[in-house]
Design a protein around this motif. Structure first.
Motif, PDB file in Angstrom:
ATOM      1  N   GLY A   1       0.725  -1.059  -0.015  1.00  0.00           N
ATOM      2  CA  GLY A   1      -0.224  -0.069  -0.065  1.00  0.00           C
ATOM      3  C   GLY A   1       0.951   1.209  -0.118  1.00  0.00           C
ATOM      4  N   LEU A   2       1.773   1.136   0.844  1.00  0.00           N
ATOM      5  CA  LEU A   2       2.669   2.538   0.843  1.00  0.00           C
ATOM      6  C   LEU A   2       3.527   2.690  -0.653  1.00  0.00           C
ATOM      7  N   HIS A   3       3.921   1.707  -1.211  1.00  0.00           N
ATOM      8  CA  HIS A   3       4.440   1.952  -2.548  1.00  0.00           C
ATOM      9  C   HIS A   3       3.417   2.517  -3.584  1.00  0.00           C
ATOM     10  N   LYS A   4       2.122   2.079  -3.294  1.00  0.00           N
ATOM     11  CA  LYS A   4       1.452   2.612  -4.302  1.00  0.00           C
ATOM     12  C   LYS A   4       0.783   4.029  -4.036  1.00  0.00           C
ATOM     13  N   VAL A   5       0.720   4.186  -2.843  1.00  0.00           N
ATOM     14  CA  VAL A   5       0.326   5.819  -2.373  1.00  0.00           C
ATOM     15  C   VAL A   5       1.570   6.614  -2.889  1.00  0.00           C
ATOM     16  N   THR A   6       2.773   6.234  -2.466  1.00  0.00           N
ATOM     17  CA  THR A   6       4.041   7.109  -2.883  1.00  0.00           C
ATOM     18  C   THR A   6       4.003   7.322  -4.215  1.00  0.00           C
ATOM     19  N   ASP A   7       4.016   6.245  -5.145  1.00  0.00           N
ATOM     20  CA  ASP A   7       3.793   6.448  -6.491  1.00  0.00           C
ATOM     21  C   ASP A   7       2.667   7.396  -7.022  1.00  0.00           C
ATOM     22  N   ALA A   8       1.409   7.176  -6.468  1.00  0.00           N
ATOM     23  CA  ALA A   8       0.243   8.052  -7.111  1.00  0.00           C
ATOM     24  C   ALA A   8       0.755   9.329  -6.470  1.00  0.00           C
ATOM     25  N   ALA A   9       1.132   9.674  -5.310  1.00  0.00           N
ATOM     26  CA  ALA A   9       1.430  10.933  -5.114  1.00  0.00           C
ATOM     27  C   ALA A   9       2.383  11.545  -5.936  1.00  0.00           C
ATOM     28  N   TYR A  10       3.426  11.030  -6.114  1.00  0.00           N
ATOM     29  CA  TYR A  10       4.490  11.638  -6.758  1.00  0.00           C
ATOM     30  C   TYR A  10       3.942  12.057  -8.549  1.00  0.00           C
TER      31      TYR A  10
ATOM     32  N   ALA B   1       6.808  -4.946   6.837  1.00  0.00           N
ATOM     33  CA  ALA B   1       5.225  -5.041   6.451  1.00  0.00           C
ATOM     34  C   ALA B   1       5.490  -5.714   4.993  1.00  0.00           C
ATOM     35  N   ASP B   2       4.469  -6.421   4.574  1.00  0.00           N
ATOM     36  CA  ASP B   2       4.360  -6.862   3.164  1.00  0.00           C
ATOM     37  C   ASP B   2       5.611  -7.129   2.468  1.00  0.00           C
ATOM     38  N   GLY B   3       6.412  -7.814   3.376  1.00  0.00           N
ATOM     39  CA  GLY B   3       7.726  -8.535   3.150  1.00  0.00           C
ATOM     40  C   GLY B   3       8.829  -7.748   2.811  1.00  0.00           C
ATOM     41  N   SER B   4       8.863  -6.571   3.359  1.00  0.00           N
ATOM     42  CA  SER B   4      10.063  -5.616   3.368  1.00  0.00           C
ATOM     43  C   SER B   4       9.865  -4.445   4.360  1.00  0.00           C
ATOM     44  N   GLU B   5      11.088  -3.610   4.462  1.00  0.00           N
ATOM     45  CA  GLU B   5      10.937  -2.546   5.336  1.00  0.00           C
ATOM     46  C   GLU B   5      10.188  -1.510   4.739  1.00  0.00           C
ATOM     47  N   ARG B   6       9.214  -0.567   5.283  1.00  0.00           N
ATOM     48  CA  ARG B   6       8.512   0.273   4.781  1.00  0.00           C
ATOM     49  C   ARG B   6       9.323   1.566   4.160  1.00  0.00           C
ATOM     50  N   TYR B   7      10.388   1.963   4.730  1.00  0.00           N
ATOM     51  CA  TYR B   7      11.224   2.805   3.809  1.00  0.00           C
ATOM     52  C   TYR B   7      11.441   2.258   2.332  1.00  0.00           C
ATOM     53  N   TRP B   8      11.990   1.143   2.409  1.00  0.00           N
ATOM     54  CA  TRP B   8      12.465   0.313   1.130  1.00  0.00           C
ATOM     55  C   TRP B   8      11.018   0.506   0.004  1.00  0.00           C
ATOM     56  N   GLN B   9      10.132   0.348   0.892  1.00  0.00           N
ATOM     57  CA  GLN B   9       8.821   0.353  -0.128  1.00  0.00           C
ATOM     58  C   GLN B   9       8.556   2.038  -0.608  1.00  0.00           C
ATOM     59  N   PHE B  10       8.747   2.930   0.184  1.00  0.00           N
ATOM     60  CA  PHE B  10       8.640   4.214  -0.336  1.00  0.00           C
ATOM     61  C   PHE B  10       9.576   4.471  -1.230  1.00  0.00           C
TER      62      PHE B  10
ATOM     63  N   ALA C   1      11.051   2.479  -3.466  1.00  0.00           N
ATOM     64  CA  ALA C   1      10.426   1.871  -4.527  1.00  0.00           C
ATOM     65  C   ALA C   1       9.300   2.750  -5.352  1.00  0.00           C
ATOM     66  N   GLY C   2       8.278   2.932  -4.531  1.00  0.00           N
ATOM     67  CA  GLY C   2       7.116   3.812  -5.203  1.00  0.00           C
ATOM     68  C   GLY C   2       7.551   5.307  -5.734  1.00  0.00           C
TER      69      GLY C   2
END
Length: 300
Positions: A64-73, A102-111, A113-114
Motif C-alpha cells: 500500500g505504501l508503494h502505491k500511495v507514494t507512486d500515486a502522490a508523485y 510489512a508486506d515482506g520488506s521495510e516500509r522505507y524501502w517500499q517508499f 520503490a514507489g
C-alpha cells in the motif's frame, strides 16, 4: 495547509510552518494536490491514506505504501509539468512506521520503490539533477508529501563525504533513494538553498551507532561539507551554518536535551531551530537535520 504528526519537543504545543512569497498568489487543486503559486514558484501538498491500497489478496504484491507514494508523485509531476514549474526543488515525505517490516520488506524501502517508479514513469531521471528531500516516520496519519517547484531548474549539490544516495549499495534496499544532498536555486536573488535531511552517514555507512551526541555532531559536519560544496560551485551562495534555519528530528524524546546542547555548541545559539520527534529512515540513526537559507527567517 497539511498536518504532519511530528510532535514539537520544546513544549510549545502545535506549531505552524509558513512559507511567504512575493507577488500575486493563485490557489488551486489538481487531483488530490492543493497548491499555491506565484510567477516563479509553486508550493503543493497531498495526503493519501494507505487503507484499502494493499495488493494483498488481489494478485498484486505491491504494498500500500508503494502505491500511495507512486500515486502522490505522479500527481505532483502532472501538476508541475502542466503549470510550467518543471524544476522540483524540495520534497518533504512523512508516513508512520518508517522502519517497520510489512508486506515482506521495510516500509522505507517500499517508499523508495514507489518514488522511483513515479520518477521513471513520469520521464524523470532518478540520478543527478534530483530534488532535495527527506523522509521521516510520523507518529500517525496518512502518507504526506509537500513540495516546492520552480520555473527554472535548481542546481543539485552533493556531499564529498558521502556517496550519492542514488548510488547506495543494495544492503540499504533494492531500490535506491531518489534525492540530492541539497538543491540551490540560482534563479533567485539571493540564491535559496535547501539541505536535505542529513544524518550521521559517511560514505554510505552509519557512524556512531547508539551515540546521539556524536551522531548530531557528525550530521552538522555533513551539513558544513554540503555548504562548502555549494560555495565552491556557486560562490554567490556564500552561506554558513549560522545563516540557515533548521529542523532537527530526534528519534527518542529522552535525547532532546543532549541533541539541543550539541547543536548549540556547533551552531550559533540564536539561529532558528525547531526540534521534532520523528523516526529516521535507518533504525540505527537517532537524529536527522535539515536546513535552508537564502530566504527570510522567522521563528515565533
Amino acid at each position: 495547509m497539511v498536518n504532519v504528526v511530528t510532535p514539537e519537543l520544546a513544549g510549545r504545543g502545535e506549531i505552524c510552518e509558513v512559507w511567504r512569497a512575493k507577488g500575486r498568489l493563485v490557489d488551486g487543486t489538481h487531483g488530490p494536490i492543493r497548491y499555491r503559486r506565484n510567477d516563479s514558484m509553486i508550493f503543493g501538498c497531498v495526503e493519501i491514506g494507505e487503507d484499502g491500497r494493499s495488493g494483498a489478496g488481489d494478485g498484486d504484491a505491491t504494498s500500500g505504501l508503494h502505491k500511495v507514494t507512486d500515486a502522490a508523485y505522479r500527481h505532483l509531476f502532472a501538476l508541475i509539468d502542466e503549470m510550467g514549474y518543471p524544476g522540483l526543488f524540495r520534497a518533504w515525505n512523512y508516513f508512520p512506521e518508517i522502519n517497520a517490516e510489512a508486506d515482506g520488506s521495510e516500509r522505507y524501502w517500499q517508499f523508495n520503490a514507489g518514488r522511483q517508479d513515479a520518477f521513471t514513469g513520469s520521464g524523470r531521471s532518478t540520478k543527478g539533477n534530483v530534488p532535495a528531500a527527506c523522509a521521516l516516520g510520523s507518529v500517525a496519519g496518512p502518507f504526506v508529501l509537500y513540495f516546492l517547484a520552480l520555473r527554472e531548474a535548481p542546481l543539485a549539490i552533493e556531499n564529498p563525504r558521502q556517496i550519492c544516495a542514488y548510488h547506495y549499495p543494495q544492503r540499504y534496499g533494492p531500490r535506491s533513494p531518489t534525492f540530492a544532498r541539497a538543491n540551490l536555486a540560482l534563479s533567485h536573488e539571493p540564491p535559496v538553498l535547501f539541505v536535505s535531511g542529513t544524518a550521521s552517514i559517511v560514505g554510505h555507512q552509519t557512524l556512531h551507532p547508539g551515540d546521539v551526541v556524536a551522531q548530531t555532531a557528525e550530521s552538522l559536519r555533513n551539513i558544513e561539507a554540503v555548504l562548502s560544496e555549494a560555495r565552491r560551485v556557486a560562490p554567490q551562495a556564500g552561506l554558513q551554518l549560522e545563516d540557515l534555519a533548521y529542523k532537527i528530528y530526534v528519534r527518542n524524546p529522552a535525547d532532546f536535551d543532549a541533541v539541543r546542547a550539541t547543536f548549540r555548541q556547533h551552531v550559533a545559539s540564536d539561529v532558528p531551530a525547531l526540534f521534532l520527534q520523528a523516526d529516521v529512515c535507518r533504525a540505527d540513526l537517532l537524529v536527522e537535520i535539515e536546513a535552508s537559507g537564502g530566504h527570510a527567517l522567522e521563528m515565533e
